[in-house]
Design a protein around this motif. Structure first.
Motif, PDB file in Angstrom:
ATOM      1  N   SER A  27       0.834  -1.207   0.000  1.00 28.53           N
ATOM      2  CA  SER A  27       0.000   0.000   0.000  1.00 28.53           C
ATOM      3  C   SER A  27       0.866   1.254   0.000  1.00 28.53           C
ATOM      4  N   VAL A  28       1.871   1.270   0.849  1.00 27.24           N
ATOM      5  CA  VAL A  28       2.790   2.411   0.904  1.00 27.24           C
ATOM      6  C   VAL A  28       3.495   2.591  -0.430  1.00 27.24           C
ATOM      7  N   LEU A  29       3.934   1.481  -1.034  1.00 27.24           N
ATOM      8  CA  LEU A  29       4.629   1.537  -2.322  1.00 27.24           C
ATOM      9  C   LEU A  29       3.733   2.129  -3.402  1.00 27.24           C
ATOM     10  N   PHE A  30       2.486   1.662  -3.481  1.00 23.01           N
ATOM     11  CA  PHE A  30       1.593   2.123  -4.544  1.00 23.01           C
ATOM     12  C   PHE A  30       1.107   3.552  -4.293  1.00 23.01           C
ATOM     13  N   ILE A  31       0.941   3.935  -3.028  1.00 23.59           N
ATOM     14  CA  ILE A  31       0.588   5.323  -2.714  1.00 23.59           C
ATOM     15  C   ILE A  31       1.731   6.257  -3.115  1.00 23.59           C
ATOM     16  N   ALA A  32       2.961   5.870  -2.767  1.00 22.27           N
ATOM     17  CA  ALA A  32       4.127   6.680  -3.136  1.00 22.27           C
ATOM     18  C   ALA A  32       4.257   6.780  -4.650  1.00 22.27           C
ATOM     19  N   MET A  33       3.971   5.678  -5.329  1.00 16.55           N
ATOM     20  CA  MET A  33       4.043   5.656  -6.787  1.00 16.55           C
ATOM     21  C   MET A  33       3.074   6.668  -7.388  1.00 16.55           C
ATOM     22  N   LYS A  34       1.841   6.676  -6.883  1.00 23.20           N
ATOM     23  CA  LYS A  34       0.845   7.620  -7.395  1.00 23.20           C
ATOM     24  C   LYS A  34       1.222   9.060  -7.051  1.00 23.20           C
ATOM     25  N   TYR A  35       1.716   9.258  -5.839  1.00 22.57           N
ATOM     26  CA  TYR A  35       2.069  10.603  -5.392  1.00 22.57           C
ATOM     27  C   TYR A  35       3.217  11.186  -6.219  1.00 22.57           C
ATOM     28  N   LEU A  36       4.172  10.346  -6.579  1.00 19.11           N
ATOM     29  CA  LEU A  36       5.361  10.817  -7.297  1.00 19.11           C
ATOM     30  C   LEU A  36       5.114  11.023  -8.782  1.00 19.11           C
ATOM     31  N   ILE A  37       4.037  10.433  -9.288  1.00 17.61           N
ATOM     32  CA  ILE A  37       3.718  10.609 -10.712  1.00 17.61           C
ATOM     33  C   ILE A  37       2.991  11.938 -10.906  1.00 17.61           C
ATOM     34  N   VAL A  38       3.531  12.779 -11.749  1.00 17.13           N
ATOM     35  CA  VAL A  38       2.935  14.087 -12.003  1.00 17.13           C
ATOM     36  C   VAL A  38       1.670  13.903 -12.834  1.00 17.13           C
ATOM     37  N   GLU A  39       0.569  14.524 -12.365  1.00 19.36           N
ATOM     38  CA  GLU A  39      -0.680  14.428 -13.121  1.00 19.36           C
ATOM     39  C   GLU A  39      -0.490  15.010 -14.519  1.00 19.36           C
ATOM     40  N   GLU A  40      -1.128  14.349 -15.486  1.00 17.21           N
ATOM     41  CA  GLU A  40      -1.055  14.702 -16.906  1.00 17.21           C
ATOM     42  C   GLU A  40       0.303  14.365 -17.525  1.00 17.21           C
ATOM     43  N   SER A  41       1.178  13.699 -16.791  1.00 13.31           N
ATOM     44  CA  SER A  41       2.408  13.200 -17.399  1.00 13.31           C
ATOM     45  C   SER A  41       2.120  11.881 -18.085  1.00 13.31           C
ATOM     46  N   PHE A  42       3.092  11.337 -18.800  1.00 13.03           N
ATOM     47  CA  PHE A  42       2.917  10.059 -19.496  1.00 13.03           C
ATOM     48  C   PHE A  42       2.499   8.960 -18.524  1.00 13.03           C
ATOM     49  N   LEU A  43       3.158   8.893 -17.376  1.00  8.84           N
ATOM     50  CA  LEU A  43       2.887   7.817 -16.429  1.00  8.84           C
ATOM     51  C   LEU A  43       1.509   7.925 -15.792  1.00  8.84           C
ATOM     52  N   SER A  44       0.903   9.109 -15.823  1.00  6.74           N
ATOM     53  CA  SER A  44      -0.431   9.250 -15.239  1.00  6.74           C
ATOM     54  C   SER A  44      -1.498   8.584 -16.098  1.00  6.74           C
TER      55      SER A  44
END
Length: 306
Positions: A131-148
């Motif tokens: 859960s911590v890993l996936f929350i951090a992953m979402k938090y670190l991904i900039v909205e509207e970037s490729f990874l989002s």
């Protein structure tokens, strides 16, 4: 805007529904059977609708033939939204199905990872670590970037459903239905609305997913909410939700101009209301026929391997 909140709830439901049989059986998943089942269950209706909508666009000259062909091929490989950052022009709502398809690929490996960590640590810690890993992953991904536009941005939503599957089997299933859970459901529903935006904030990511988890608990264990969500009409409509999902955009596009031209002599609000009263039953009717003729024959027995 909270217009895509339902999509994230559906992602969590997918995580729950796909994980629960594995939690119950504790058996090693037959990957070959699992992937064949997913393909057989989802591909025929999806490809038929994608082809039909694309053909309609070509015939109506809505798009050039080559553009539609490109969109069709991208749709076949679930790559429109992930690699271009825009939904497939043939059927824009399928951006979420593209995300879902990547989760279907990853889900067995996430469950294997939970089992591996649970042997080394324990179940609660292993679920918490992921859960911590996936929350951090979402938090670190900039909205509207490729990874989002990829599965990585939404993994925490799917994982909330995975966590609920484990908690439901090991803990929540033993709890008796009670009215406190109904109160909890009402409370966390407003929590979901309050913490939904902006998703770029760590606190909102955490509290929204926790609220969604608690809402699932209340739906299963609240006396009123459980009765509401197990109502036969809700059950039947939910059973054919994939057909509704695939068809509703095209049906709205087809019938809305006719209806609003018909009703617009009245004011806009009246036209909208009358149009909606026609569109919803029409969509349910066509989706029901599609479900019975196209989707249902490809549904696999639930008694087979999960």
């Amino acid at each position: 805007s909270r217009q895509d909140m339902g999509v994230k709830i559906f992602f969590a439901l997918s995580g729950f529904i796909l994980t629960l049989p594995l939690v119950r059986s504790q058996k090693t998943l037959n990957l070959s059977f699992y992937y064949k089942r997913r393909l057989r269950r989802l591909e025929p209706p999806y490809i038929l609708v994608l082809f039909s909508f694309g053909f309609f666009q070509v015939v109506s000259n809505y798009e050039e033939f080559l553009v539609v062909c490109h969109s069709f091929i991208a749709g076949l490989f679930y790559s429109s939204y992930t690699f271009s950052g825009i939904p497939n022009p043939i059927n824009p709502v399928t951006w979420s199905l593209e995300i879902e398809a990547y989760f279907y690929i990853l889900m067995p490996f996430i469950v294997y990872l939970v089992r591996f960590l649970a042997r080394k640590l324990n179940l609660l810690i292993s679920l918490g670590v992921l859960s911590v890993l996936f929350i951090a992953m979402k938090y670190l991904i900039v909205e509207e970037s490729f990874l989002s536009h990829t599965i990585f941005y939404y993994l925490i939503n799917f994982h909330t459903g995975i966590c609920f599957a484990y908690f439901y089997f090991h803990y929540i299933q033993k709890v008796q239905k009670n009215y406190f859970m109904d109160f909890l459901g009402l409370l966390v529903y407003f929590g979901m609305l309050s913490f939904y935006k902006p998703q770029a904030e760590m606190g909102n990511i955490v509290f929204w997913n926790v609220s969604m988890f608690c809402f699932f608990v209340s739906v299963f264990k609240g006396k009123v909410l459980n009765k509401l969500f197990t109502n036969r009409f809700v059950y039947v409509v939910g059973g054919m939700c994939y057909s509704i999902y695939l068809l509703h955009y095209g049906l709205y596009y087809l019938i809305s101009p006719i209806l609003f031209d018909l009703f617009l002599p009245a004011n806009y609000e009246t036209a909208f209301l009358l149009g909606t009263l026609v569109i919803i039953p029409f969509t349910l009717l066509i989706s029901s026929v599609f479900y019975l003729i196209v989707e249902k024959p490809f549904m696999v027995s639930k008694t087979a391997h999960s």
